[in-house]
Design a protein around this motif. Sequence first.
Motif, PDB file in Angstrom:
ATOM      1  N   ASP A 298      -7.983   2.577  -6.998  1.00  0.00           N
ATOM      2  CA  ASP A 298      -6.937   3.041  -5.892  1.00  0.00           C
ATOM      3  C   ASP A 298      -6.093   1.880  -5.158  1.00  0.00           C
ATOM      4  O   ASP A 298      -5.481   2.329  -4.057  1.00  0.00           O
ATOM      5  CB  ASP A 298      -7.696   3.767  -4.807  1.00  0.00           C
ATOM      6  N   ALA A 299      -6.183   0.795  -5.778  1.00  0.00           N
ATOM      7  CA  ALA A 299      -5.607  -0.246  -5.276  1.00  0.00           C
ATOM      8  C   ALA A 299      -4.213  -0.006  -5.106  1.00  0.00           C
ATOM      9  O   ALA A 299      -3.400   0.491  -5.782  1.00  0.00           O
ATOM     10  CB  ALA A 299      -5.703  -1.686  -5.861  1.00  0.00           C
ATOM     11  N   LYS A 300      -3.575  -0.636  -3.885  1.00  0.00           N
ATOM     12  CA  LYS A 300      -1.964  -0.174  -3.472  1.00  0.00           C
ATOM     13  C   LYS A 300      -1.656  -1.543  -2.937  1.00  0.00           C
ATOM     14  O   LYS A 300      -2.177  -2.471  -2.141  1.00  0.00           O
ATOM     15  CB  LYS A 300      -2.162   0.854  -2.619  1.00  0.00           C
ATOM     16  N   VAL A 301      -0.536  -1.785  -3.515  1.00  0.00           N
ATOM     17  CA  VAL A 301       0.423  -2.943  -3.116  1.00  0.00           C
ATOM     18  C   VAL A 301       1.890  -2.492  -2.621  1.00  0.00           C
ATOM     19  O   VAL A 301       2.577  -1.827  -3.544  1.00  0.00           O
ATOM     20  CB  VAL A 301       0.388  -4.271  -4.043  1.00  0.00           C
ATOM     21  N   GLU A 302       2.117  -2.472  -1.506  1.00  0.00           N
ATOM     22  CA  GLU A 302       3.338  -1.988  -1.009  1.00  0.00           C
ATOM     23  C   GLU A 302       4.479  -3.429  -0.461  1.00  0.00           C
ATOM     24  O   GLU A 302       3.806  -4.275   0.268  1.00  0.00           O
ATOM     25  CB  GLU A 302       3.193  -1.075   0.176  1.00  0.00           C
ATOM     26  N   VAL A 303       5.560  -3.345  -1.026  1.00  0.00           N
ATOM     27  CA  VAL A 303       6.588  -4.292  -0.912  1.00  0.00           C
ATOM     28  C   VAL A 303       7.411  -3.863  -0.046  1.00  0.00           C
ATOM     29  O   VAL A 303       8.339  -2.982  -0.777  1.00  0.00           O
ATOM     30  CB  VAL A 303       6.824  -5.168  -1.886  1.00  0.00           C
ATOM     31  N   THR A 304       7.980  -4.285   1.154  1.00  0.00           N
ATOM     32  CA  THR A 304       8.968  -3.490   1.764  1.00  0.00           C
ATOM     33  C   THR A 304       9.849  -4.853   2.342  1.00  0.00           C
ATOM     34  O   THR A 304       9.290  -5.759   2.994  1.00  0.00           O
ATOM     35  CB  THR A 304       8.471  -2.841   3.093  1.00  0.00           C
ATOM     36  N   ILE A 305      11.240  -4.399   2.573  1.00  0.00           N
ATOM     37  CA  ILE A 305      12.037  -5.264   3.482  1.00  0.00           C
ATOM     38  C   ILE A 305      12.071  -4.837   4.789  1.00  0.00           C
ATOM     39  O   ILE A 305      12.193  -3.917   5.303  1.00  0.00           O
ATOM     40  CB  ILE A 305      13.650  -5.062   2.756  1.00  0.00           C
ATOM     41  N   CYS A 306      11.707  -6.025   5.495  1.00  0.00           N
ATOM     42  CA  CYS A 306      11.487  -5.715   7.004  1.00  0.00           C
ATOM     43  C   CYS A 306      12.983  -5.848   7.807  1.00  0.00           C
ATOM     44  O   CYS A 306      13.719  -6.792   7.473  1.00  0.00           O
ATOM     45  CB  CYS A 306      10.547  -6.777   7.419  1.00  0.00           C
ATOM     46  N   LYS A 307      12.942  -5.006   8.817  1.00  0.00           N
ATOM     47  CA  LYS A 307      14.030  -5.235   9.799  1.00  0.00           C
ATOM     48  C   LYS A 307      13.615  -6.039  10.898  1.00  0.00           C
ATOM     49  O   LYS A 307      14.482  -6.394  11.636  1.00  0.00           O
ATOM     50  CB  LYS A 307      14.394  -3.814  10.184  1.00  0.00           C
TER      51      LYS A 307
END
Length: 485
Positions: A298-307
């Motif tokens: 269930d491993a999750k890696v979320e990469v997001t552009i921060c504001k």
Amino acid sequence: MNRVLAEIDYKNIFKYFEEISAIPRGSGNMQAISAYLVNFAKEHNIEYIQDEVLNVIMIKEATSGYENAPSVILQGHMDMVCEKESWCNHDFEKEGLELVIDGDYIRANGTTLGGDDGVAVAYALAILSDNTLKHPRLEVIITTDEETGMDGIIGLDTTNLKAKYMLNLDSEDEGVILCSSAGGLGGTVTLPLQYEDVVDGEGILSIAISELQGGHSGAEIHKNRTNANVMLGRILMQLGKSKEYALADMQGGNKHNAIPREAVAKIVVAAACIEEIKKKVEDIAEDIKKELLASEPDAKVEVTICKDSIGKKIKKECTDKIIYMLVTAPYGVLVMSSDIEGLVESSVNMGILRVVNDKMEFHYSVRSSINSYKHYVSDRLALLAKSIGADYLMDGEYPAWEYRKESKFRDLLTDVFKKQYNYEPVVTAIHAGLECGIISEKMEDLDIVAIGPDMADIHTPKERLCISSTKRVYDYVIAVLEAIL
């Protein structure tokens, strides 16, 4: 109080478990639960001692016919590890647990259950409140802050205790009689950070790891569970081979004795390359997740552009040192026992990573049944810290509980077990730290064993306690007490 466990109660075990579950009792927050135990003793006219570190000792004299039998200590700890799911808003400082019956298990909604070691407290109170039982003199010891360094048992005064035997109730496997446990220590690496301003043309990426299994850093360190802090360090090391970035912030885990399930870093990159770097991180993460399909499905890696607006970033030299520490420090199982098949002898867990007052802190939990090797691992961490210009502090050391070749109490428990269960128990050691080592140093002739009912995923929000096992093990404890003559 709405009694969720009333329908499954058995000899008042779950009544008391539910009562203590309504009291906030995370390590360091012991006043209310200690006071509850004192009030219990007063209500039942039981002799008690509450000491300066809020340990509670309750003494009940032998029943008729057992006056000359060896006295017995029943021992456990009142604190619990406080972990929760990311969506859960539970306040461990102020709120009791939300208990749930799930088939043959009890769990808590979104949080750890505190079966470790609330079940020991519930057992002890059920026994002390039942005047129909036959037993020798009982000395019940419920200690504080076991989970954060065993401060309670370290501060315990055993002068007035008379027991010859001790039954520790801080184990999680029915059918297993423990006779030895690892010692441990804490190690903290502190790296001073240097910053520089974020400039125009730079953007922020967030890299968040979640949904790892986590678990007890001693009892489950051998189960190949991934440490979120170490995994995050690996991702950033891989990224640095081809892309430029600087750390803005990084944190993961919040308990030294739990394998971190979550970690997050914010990195500063050139805005013109932010989408490219985002894709690169996602590719690295996918490769790692493929490796982990069996162990961390269930491993999750979320990469997001921060504001978010961030004014400063950690200088590259310090960023490099942080990553170096994360990927080169020893982690996980280091040595397996040569004496007991399948037993971990030595391990280390990187439990907490955080920035405090412009310093990066790395908190490690070192465990070993060999005292010299435990210090060797600590020395390795100190040497690594020195190599990057960081400070190192060793603290919270506790001794191993050493195996006794001759144990009348162990023999008695084995005989009673075979009569109740009709098969042989497993007599073994555990890699987790127990308070038995400390109290055995205080009371050298004390004959100690440890048992407990089936629990799973302790130190995680998935923690659960088996109802039927809890009942059977309680009956086993009563049978053991009756057999001591």
